[in-house]
Design a protein around this motif. Sequence first.
Motif, PDB file in Angstrom:
ATOM      1  N   SER A   4       0.826  -1.207   0.000  1.00  0.00           N
ATOM      2  CA  SER A   4       0.000   0.000   0.000  1.00  0.00           C
ATOM      3  C   SER A   4       0.861   1.257   0.000  1.00  0.00           C
ATOM      4  N   SER A   5       1.972   1.236   0.741  1.00  0.00           N
ATOM      5  CA  SER A   5       2.822   2.424   0.800  1.00  0.00           C
ATOM      6  C   SER A   5       3.514   2.680  -0.539  1.00  0.00           C
ATOM      7  N   SER A   6       3.950   1.629  -1.227  1.00  0.00           N
ATOM      8  CA  SER A   6       4.562   1.797  -2.551  1.00  0.00           C
ATOM      9  C   SER A   6       3.530   2.266  -3.569  1.00  0.00           C
ATOM     10  N   ALA A   7       2.324   1.703  -3.502  1.00  0.00           N
ATOM     11  CA  ALA A   7       1.251   2.104  -4.427  1.00  0.00           C
ATOM     12  C   ALA A   7       0.866   3.564  -4.205  1.00  0.00           C
ATOM     13  N   LEU A   8       0.788   3.972  -2.947  1.00  0.00           N
ATOM     14  CA  LEU A   8       0.440   5.363  -2.634  1.00  0.00           C
ATOM     15  C   LEU A   8       1.543   6.310  -3.105  1.00  0.00           C
ATOM     16  N   ARG A   9       2.769   5.964  -2.845  1.00  0.00           N
ATOM     17  CA  ARG A   9       3.899   6.799  -3.255  1.00  0.00           C
ATOM     18  C   ARG A   9       3.927   6.965  -4.777  1.00  0.00           C
ATOM     19  N   ALA A  10       3.699   5.877  -5.504  1.00  0.00           N
ATOM     20  CA  ALA A  10       3.685   5.933  -6.969  1.00  0.00           C
ATOM     21  C   ALA A  10       2.542   6.815  -7.474  1.00  0.00           C
ATOM     22  N   ALA A  11       1.380   6.697  -6.853  1.00  0.00           N
ATOM     23  CA  ALA A  11       0.228   7.511  -7.262  1.00  0.00           C
ATOM     24  C   ALA A  11       0.471   8.995  -6.988  1.00  0.00           C
ATOM     25  N   ILE A  12       1.088   9.305  -5.862  1.00  0.00           N
ATOM     26  CA  ILE A  12       1.409  10.699  -5.538  1.00  0.00           C
ATOM     27  C   ILE A  12       2.423  11.247  -6.543  1.00  0.00           C
ATOM     28  N   HIS A  13       3.427  10.470  -6.849  1.00  0.00           N
ATOM     29  CA  HIS A  13       4.445  10.903  -7.813  1.00  0.00           C
ATOM     30  C   HIS A  13       3.807  11.199  -9.172  1.00  0.00           C
ATOM     31  N   ARG A  14       2.941  10.298  -9.648  1.00  0.00           N
ATOM     32  CA  ARG A  14       2.236  10.515 -10.921  1.00  0.00           C
ATOM     33  C   ARG A  14       1.381  11.776 -10.872  1.00  0.00           C
ATOM     34  N   ALA A  15       0.642  11.948  -9.783  1.00  0.00           N
ATOM     35  CA  ALA A  15      -0.249  13.115  -9.658  1.00  0.00           C
ATOM     36  C   ALA A  15       0.538  14.414  -9.678  1.00  0.00           C
ATOM     37  N   LEU A  16       1.668  14.444  -9.009  1.00  0.00           N
ATOM     38  CA  LEU A  16       2.475  15.674  -8.973  1.00  0.00           C
ATOM     39  C   LEU A  16       3.071  15.985 -10.339  1.00  0.00           C
ATOM     40  N   ASP A  93      -7.102  15.858  -0.447  1.00  0.00           N
ATOM     41  CA  ASP A  93      -8.365  15.217  -0.829  1.00  0.00           C
ATOM     42  C   ASP A  93      -8.377  14.779  -2.293  1.00  0.00           C
ATOM     43  N   ALA A  94      -7.212  14.529  -2.869  1.00  0.00           N
ATOM     44  CA  ALA A  94      -7.124  14.095  -4.264  1.00  0.00           C
ATOM     45  C   ALA A  94      -7.641  12.665  -4.408  1.00  0.00           C
ATOM     46  N   PRO A  95      -8.397  12.397  -5.471  1.00  0.00           N
ATOM     47  CA  PRO A  95      -8.935  11.049  -5.706  1.00  0.00           C
ATOM     48  C   PRO A  95      -7.930  10.178  -6.471  1.00  0.00           C
ATOM     49  N   LEU A  96      -6.845   9.806  -5.848  1.00  0.00           N
ATOM     50  CA  LEU A  96      -5.797   9.046  -6.518  1.00  0.00           C
ATOM     51  C   LEU A  96      -6.187   7.585  -6.685  1.00  0.00           C
ATOM     52  N   THR A  97      -5.710   6.993  -7.772  1.00  0.00           N
ATOM     53  CA  THR A  97      -5.919   5.573  -8.030  1.00  0.00           C
ATOM     54  C   THR A  97      -4.645   4.830  -7.653  1.00  0.00           C
ATOM     55  N   LEU A  98      -4.792   3.841  -6.780  1.00  0.00           N
ATOM     56  CA  LEU A  98      -3.662   3.057  -6.304  1.00  0.00           C
ATOM     57  C   LEU A  98      -3.749   1.643  -6.850  1.00  0.00           C
ATOM     58  N   SER A  99      -2.634   1.087  -7.236  1.00  0.00           N
ATOM     59  CA  SER A  99      -2.584  -0.278  -7.741  1.00  0.00           C
ATOM     60  C   SER A  99      -2.796  -1.271  -6.590  1.00  0.00           C
ATOM     61  N   GLY A 100      -3.913  -2.016  -6.642  1.00  0.00           N
ATOM     62  CA  GLY A 100      -4.193  -3.046  -5.648  1.00  0.00           C
ATOM     63  C   GLY A 100      -4.745  -2.553  -4.329  1.00  0.00           C
ATOM     64  N   HIS A 101      -4.963  -1.247  -4.200  1.00  0.00           N
ATOM     65  CA  HIS A 101      -5.439  -0.673  -2.941  1.00  0.00           C
ATOM     66  C   HIS A 101      -6.427   0.445  -3.242  1.00  0.00           C
ATOM     67  N   ARG A 102      -7.186   0.806  -2.240  1.00  0.00           N
ATOM     68  CA  ARG A 102      -8.133   1.915  -2.370  1.00  0.00           C
ATOM     69  C   ARG A 102      -7.736   3.009  -1.398  1.00  0.00           C
ATOM     70  N   LEU A 103      -7.687   4.224  -1.917  1.00  0.00           N
ATOM     71  CA  LEU A 103      -7.393   5.381  -1.073  1.00  0.00           C
ATOM     72  C   LEU A 103      -8.689   5.837  -0.424  1.00  0.00           C
ATOM     73  N   VAL A 104      -8.752   5.758   0.899  1.00  0.00           N
ATOM     74  CA  VAL A 104      -9.930   6.206   1.641  1.00  0.00           C
ATOM     75  C   VAL A 104      -9.921   7.721   1.724  1.00  0.00           C
ATOM     76  N   ASN A 105      -8.772   8.294   2.086  1.00  0.00           N
ATOM     77  CA  ASN A 105      -8.627   9.754   2.080  1.00  0.00           C
ATOM     78  C   ASN A 105      -7.162  10.140   2.084  1.00  0.00           C
ATOM     79  N   LEU A 106      -6.927  11.373   1.682  1.00  0.00           N
ATOM     80  CA  LEU A 106      -5.594  11.960   1.664  1.00  0.00           C
ATOM     81  C   LEU A 106      -5.761  13.401   2.094  1.00  0.00           C
TER      82      LEU A 106
END
Length: 135
Positions: A4-16, A93-106
Motif C-alpha cells: 500500500s505504501s509503494s502504491a500510494l507513493r507511486a500515485a502521488i508521484h504521478r499526480a504531482l 483530498d485528491a482522488p488518486l488511483t492506487l494499484s491493488g489498494h483503495r485510497l480512503v482519504n488523503l
Amino acid sequence: MLSSSSALRAAIHRALLRDSALLAVLGGPRVYDEPPRELTFPYVTLGEARLTDLSVDGGRIEEHQLTLHAWSRHGGHKEAHSIAAALLSALDDAPLTLSGHRLVNLRFAIADIRRDSSRAYHAVVRFRAVTEPAD
C-alpha cells in the motif's frame, strides 16, 4: 502486488508530475523519488513515510504519514511558500488511483518552511492518508 505504501507513493508521484500548477511553479517536471546528482532549483522530493496498522474486525486499514520536501534557492521564502501551496492544492483530498489498494482519504497535515544551512529554503509538507485493500 505493490504494498500500500509503494502504491500510494507511486500515485502521488504521478499526480504531482501531472499537476500543471505545480510544474509551473517548479519550471518543469522537477519531482523526484530519488533526486539526480545534478539538480536544478526549485524541485520537490518524495521523503519519509510512516505506516500504521489501523485494522479492525479483520479488515486491513493502514494510515500513512507522508513527507514531501520542496527546495528553493533563488526564489527564496516566497517561492518555497508557493511550492508548498501547489503541493497542498494538488494532493489534499485528491482522488488518486492506487494499484491493488483503495485510497480512503488523503489530507494535508502540516507544512514547515525554513532556511537551511546552505541558504536554500526548505519546505517540509506532510500529508496523512488512509488505505485499504481493493475489493
